[in-house]
Design a protein around this motif. Structure first.
Motif, short mmCIF file in Angstrom:
data_model
loop_
_atom_site.label_atom_id
_atom_site.label_comp_id
_atom_site.label_asym_id
_atom_site.label_seq_id
_atom_site.Cartn_x
_atom_site.Cartn_y
_atom_site.Cartn_z
N ALA A 376 30.48 31.46 14.21
CA ALA A 376 29.50 31.60 13.13
C ALA A 376 30.20 31.70 11.79
CB ALA A 376 28.64 32.84 13.38
N GLU A 377 31.29 32.44 11.73
CA GLU A 377 32.04 32.56 10.48
C GLU A 377 32.63 31.23 10.05
OE1 GLU A 377 35.32 35.66 8.66
OE2 GLU A 377 35.61 34.91 10.72
N THR A 378 33.16 30.51 11.02
CA THR A 378 33.73 29.19 10.72
C THR A 378 32.63 28.23 10.26
OG1 THR A 378 35.47 29.53 12.37
CG2 THR A 378 35.06 27.27 11.66
N LEU A 379 31.48 28.27 10.94
CA LEU A 379 30.38 27.38 10.57
C LEU A 379 29.92 27.67 9.14
CD1 LEU A 379 28.29 25.24 11.25
CD2 LEU A 379 26.89 27.02 12.32
N LEU A 380 29.81 28.95 8.75
CA LEU A 380 29.39 29.29 7.39
C LEU A 380 30.37 28.73 6.36
CD1 LEU A 380 27.66 30.74 5.30
CD2 LEU A 380 28.92 32.84 5.79
N HIS A 381 31.66 28.90 6.58
CA HIS A 381 32.65 28.38 5.65
C HIS A 381 32.66 26.86 5.64
CE1 HIS A 381 34.07 32.54 5.64
NE2 HIS A 381 34.76 32.26 4.58
N TRP A 382 32.46 26.25 6.79
CA TRP A 382 32.44 24.79 6.85
C TRP A 382 31.26 24.24 6.05
CZ3 TRP A 382 29.03 21.28 9.46
CH2 TRP A 382 29.50 19.97 9.53
N LEU A 383 30.12 24.91 6.14
CA LEU A 383 28.94 24.48 5.38
C LEU A 383 29.10 24.74 3.89
CD1 LEU A 383 26.21 25.84 7.81
CD2 LEU A 383 26.68 23.41 7.36
N SER A 384 29.55 25.93 3.52
CA SER A 384 29.62 26.30 2.11
C SER A 384 30.75 25.57 1.38
CB SER A 384 29.78 27.81 1.96
OG SER A 384 30.98 28.24 2.57
N ARG A 386 31.88 22.59 2.23
CA ARG A 386 31.67 21.15 2.45
C ARG A 386 32.78 20.53 3.31
NH1 ARG A 386 27.81 23.18 0.81
NH2 ARG A 386 26.45 22.53 -0.90
N GLY A 387 33.16 21.27 4.34
CA GLY A 387 34.10 20.73 5.32
C GLY A 387 35.54 20.62 4.88
N TYR A 405 39.75 22.47 15.48
CA TYR A 405 39.31 22.71 16.85
C TYR A 405 37.97 23.44 16.88
CZ TYR A 405 39.15 24.40 21.61
OH TYR A 405 38.74 24.68 22.89
N ARG A 406 37.82 24.45 16.03
CA ARG A 406 36.55 25.20 16.02
C ARG A 406 35.39 24.30 15.59
NH1 ARG A 406 37.75 31.17 13.34
NH2 ARG A 406 39.42 31.81 14.78
N VAL A 407 35.63 23.45 14.60
CA VAL A 407 34.57 22.56 14.14
C VAL A 407 34.16 21.61 15.26
CG1 VAL A 407 33.99 20.70 12.52
CG2 VAL A 407 35.17 22.76 11.70
N ASN A 408 35.14 21.12 16.01
CA ASN A 408 34.81 20.26 17.15
C ASN A 408 33.96 21.01 18.17
OD1 ASN A 408 36.12 18.02 16.12
ND2 ASN A 408 38.07 18.48 17.15
N GLN A 409 34.29 22.30 18.39
CA GLN A 409 33.48 23.11 19.29
C GLN A 409 32.05 23.23 18.77
OE1 GLN A 409 34.45 24.82 22.28
NE2 GLN A 409 36.09 23.31 22.09
N LEU A 410 31.92 23.42 17.46
CA LEU A 410 30.59 23.54 16.87
C LEU A 410 29.81 22.24 17.00
CD1 LEU A 410 31.55 25.55 13.66
CD2 LEU A 410 30.10 26.38 15.52
#
Length: 464
Positions: A376-384, A386-387, A405-410
């Motif tokens: 969830a933390e990684t997803l928030l930073h990836w969204l805010s 912009r990858g 790796y985490r983004v691939n998991q998401l």
């Protein structure tokens, strides 16, 4: 001590008529506050005051230099004059200055008349001493009247401000509020902000130190009774503050803005202040409220003060319930609501945010808690961000390969939804609201120690 000839009182009495006009002319010339046409009640008051002062001084002369001047009979006259200066909005210095001018002019004319009547040097000295003692006595009486009227006026003003504060807080009709303000000769400012000071304030906030010692923290607070406040905007939150009783708040003294409507509701204190926009006014207000856990609503037109209070109350409730999503908002003291509008928006309906999070974050439900938190933390930073993998890695203090790796998991968990702009917006919203960590959306954990161990999700980063 010199002696007075038997006919001296009569000689001096013959001078009083013309002397009165000379005194009035000198006062109007030398005391700016009285430099106006002697018409109406003002003119009558000045003439009556001068005539009364001269007549009573003559009675003192008739009693003789061997006796102390007896002002008891006419003391109320000078007390009333002092009170009248407060009602007229003038400084006591004006009245005392007029007394000094009158004494100088009177001594010059009466001294000359006494000398012509055969009063020797010792007698003239006695006459002068009597005049100065007389002026000191009436000055003291007027100062007492001035202070008494100030106290009375202050009490009336405090009650008026309490009433206005209650009306503003409860949203009383505009006409009724305006009528109360007009009755106290108060001009409502264009905009006001509600300030909520909760009951549970720190036991020893820095802002209260001086008040506890009975010392003003601002030199402007230490004014003498004879010097009224300088002309200013009484609604300005940066003005001098008065020491007030705050025993209901668990502290011995509470410094509140001077001249602002206020009221107490339950154990909470409410103020309505101006000048809360970013700038010197806000800086001053921040310093005054530091350590009190106060919440400041938005500045609104005064007719909407109840709305500002509602915003402040909602922010306080959200903060107390731990629903403010940013550390700065949760720890701000004081908390200015206009600086954290998005956090307050998300906190306004926590059930709605939770429902949205339950639906959007369902792909994370079956993961162990620590794994779910990392993703969830990684997803928030990836969204805010912009990858931007480098920035995400820097913020999370992990290797860029771990981010990938985490983004691939998401992507595997959320599928093509991560490419939908609407879904991305909603995901960022609920993640910023901290909804991923709420018990209401936490899934039953079926974790094992090896899988949930630190680093179990993140595969070793290749070194070669």
């Amino acid at each position: 001590m010199g002696q007075f000839p038997a006919g001296l009182p009569g000689t001096l009495a013959a001078e009083l008529g013309q002397l009165g006009e000379e005194v009035i002319l000198a006062i109007s010339r030398e005391v700016p506050a009285y430099a106006r046409p002697l018409e109406g009640r003002f003119g009558q008051g000045v003439r009556r005051g001068v005539a009364e002062a001269l007549r009573r001084f003559l009675a003192v002369v008739e009693a003789g230099p061997q006796l102390e001047p007896n002002l008891a009979a006419g003391r109320d006259v000078y007390v009333r004059l002092g009170r009248g200066e407060v009602r007229a909005g003038r400084s006591l210095d004006n009245l005392l200055g007029a007394y000094r001018v009158g004494a100088r002019v009177s001594w010059r004319r009466l001294g000359e008349a006494a000398a012509r009547n055969g009063v020797d040097a010792a007698g003239l000295v006695s006459l002068a001493e009597m005049m100065f003692a007389y002026i000191d006595g009436i000055s003291a009486a007027s100062a007492e009247g001035y202070a008494t009227e100030q106290f009375t006026a202050a009490g009336e003003r405090e009650r008026l401000l309490d009433r206005l504060g209650e009306m503003l807080l409860t949203g009383a009709p505009v006409d009724a509020v305006a009528q109360v303000a007009q009755s106290g000769r108060l001009t409502l400012p264009g905009r006001l902000a509600a300030v909520l000071i909760p009951a549970c304030v720190p036991a020893d906030p820095p802002a209260l130190d001086a008040a506890r010692r009975g010392e003003p923290s601002d030199p402007a607070v230490a004014r003498s009774a004879g010097h009224p406040r300088e002309a200013r905007d009484p609604w300005d939150s940066g003005d001098a503050w008065d020491v007030g009783d705050a025993s209901d708040h668990g502290v011995r003294a509470l410094r509140l803005p001077d001249g602002c409507p206020r009221t107490v509701q339950g154990q909470d204190t409410w103020l309505f202040v101006g000048a809360t926009e970013p700038g010197p006014g806000r800086v001053a207000l921040t310093a005054r409220l530091a350590g009190l856990g106060a919440v400041v609503g938005p500045a609104v037109v005064w007719a909407q003060s109840a709305a500002s209070a509602a915003r402040a109350r909602g922010a306080r409730d959200a903060r107390d319930a731990g629903r403010l999503t940013t550390t700065s908002a949760a720890t701000a003291d004081p908390l200015f609501t206009d600086e954290y509008l998005s956090a307050l928006l998300l906190a306004r309906d926590p059930d709605l945010v939770t429902d949205l999070a339950t639906r959007l974050l369902a792909p994370l439900d079956n993961l162990p808690s620590r794994t779910r938190e990392r993703l969830a933390e990684t997803l928030l930073h990836w969204l805010s961000l912009r990858g931007q993998r480098g920035l995400i890695a820097e913020r999370l203090h992990i290797h860029p390969q771990t981010v990938r790796y985490r983004v691939n998991q998401l992507r595997d968990l959320f599928g093509p939804g991560l490419e939908d702009p609407d879904i991305r917006f909603d995901l960022e919203l609920v993640l910023r609201a901290g909804a991923a960590a709420r018990p209401a959306i936490a899934a039953t954990e079926r974790s094992t120690a090896p899988f949930d161990a630190p680093g179990a999700l993140d595969r070793p980063v290749p070194t070669g």
